[in-house]
Write an enzyme that holds these catalytic residues in place. Sequence first.
Site, short mmCIF file in Angstrom:
data_model
loop_
_atom_site.label_atom_id
_atom_site.label_comp_id
_atom_site.label_asym_id
_atom_site.label_seq_id
_atom_site.Cartn_x
_atom_site.Cartn_y
_atom_site.Cartn_z
NE ARG A 55 -1.76 -1.64 3.28
CZ ARG A 55 -1.44 -2.91 3.19
NH1 ARG A 55 -2.06 -3.69 2.35
NH2 ARG A 55 -0.49 -3.41 3.94
CB THR A 56 3.61 2.47 2.13
OG1 THR A 56 2.91 2.10 3.30
CG2 THR A 56 4.31 3.79 2.36
CE LYS A 84 27.42 -2.79 -8.04
NZ LYS A 84 27.55 -1.64 -8.95
NE ARG A 105 7.60 0.80 4.44
CZ ARG A 105 6.42 0.25 4.64
NH1 ARG A 105 6.23 -1.03 4.36
NH2 ARG A 105 5.42 0.95 5.12
CG HIS A 133 4.32 4.26 8.18
ND1 HIS A 133 4.48 5.02 7.05
CD2 HIS A 133 3.68 3.14 7.78
CE1 HIS A 133 3.95 4.37 6.01
NE2 HIS A 133 3.46 3.24 6.44
#
Lengths: 307, 157
Positions: A55-56, A84, A105, A133
């Site tokens: 959703r986000t 890396k 995120r 959040h």
Amino acid sequence: MPTEFKNRDIISITDLSKSDILHILKVAEDLKKKPRPDLLKGNIMASCFFENSTRTRLSFETAMLRLGGNVTGFSNADVTSIKKGETLYDTIKIIGQYVDVIALRHPLEGAAKLASEATDKPIINGGDGANQHPTQTLLDLFTIRECQKKLTDLKIALVGDLKYGRTVHSLAQALVHFGVRLYLIAPNVLQMPNHILDTLKLSGIKFSMHENMESIINKVDIIYMTRIQEERFTDKIEYERLKDSFILKTEHLKKVQNSMRIMHPLPRVNEISPDVDKTKHAYYFEQAKNGLFVRQAILGLLLGKLN
Amino acid sequence: MTIQNKKLLVSAIKDGTVIDRIESGNALKVIHFLNIIDSEKIITVGLNLPSKVMGKKDLVKIENLELTTKQINDLAILAPNATINIIKKYKVIKKFKAEIPDYIHNIVTCPNPKCITNNENIITKFDIINKKNPIKIKCNYCEKIFEQNDILNYKHT
């Protein structure tokens, strides 16, 4: 007056004042009523998702696209130079030179704050581990106001895993601005952490703690459900004893207030029985949809295209 | 230990710094924190010394080193009750308490293993949100709040 939003970062709900929050909600409301398909034409958002999300990520990306902007980015850290050994700091510094705004995120707590130090472009925190959040909290507030026509003088029950659930922590921190009455319903081992309780006490809002929802459910305006995860319990017998008392079923809804609405940050597993979906009280899918408008509002504000 | 002997312990350096009233068990952390082991300064350590106020305490004496105000204030988070004695020619010329600052940068490692500061090489930053017992610090990155007892590692000054 809300603070100037242009080029600001949205890292933590605690960085936003009450007037900031109300302004974002107002702009989101306007965008929900009247779409602005060309608002962010020529702007590019990097969608940097170092961790899974449905959703986000999709609502951030759709929000940008529906405002006429473009999106680049990744949804899996394995495809980046982090693999890396490149640092998050360097990664964001470079991406910041390509784009106008970054939605991030990351599994580590504080990642969004570090990212904001790496670039001058606005960073929007889409979740940093168990920490913050903020766009979820804003869409929760938007949804509460939408379905109850107000944010003040409401009775709100937060139910489930209040210890580890970041959405309920941020929501409780934001609700202190609005003089609500909070009912914190959780097994003792999963009750709200002390630092959040301290914030509630300091703000003077009324709250109480409960081990089951039956006694509370009929008097509240909002039930905010969250999932209880079995792995949080060291005592499995305790889990078996409690798990059913945190599953919301239609039979619980017989005497609730007519205007009561049920919210959930989703994904749900089994804590809301599917037959509840058909009742007028279910509002969690509308809640998820609202993420789109709140994120549109934030993008428009941070990019200086909305006031 | 007689009072006379104790006095001798505190004042028996010619020039330098005596850090007194360190919480029992923290003296070695203080030495590590001040990064003075390799400095070739003469360091005397007293552990579990009897104290009227604290019950027992630790004490560190460093010869020919006068701590800076910043070092002393940085030290406050590790030894909040410490008294600093600056010694010149066997006499205490200055005596003061460490003052707990409003924030600390690069002094402690964040106790939260999932904090970004434990995974990237960056300076840790904490706000001191409670200066009285229990001292509480809040990480500027992961936003977690910790008490002094939660702190596992102190960085070098």
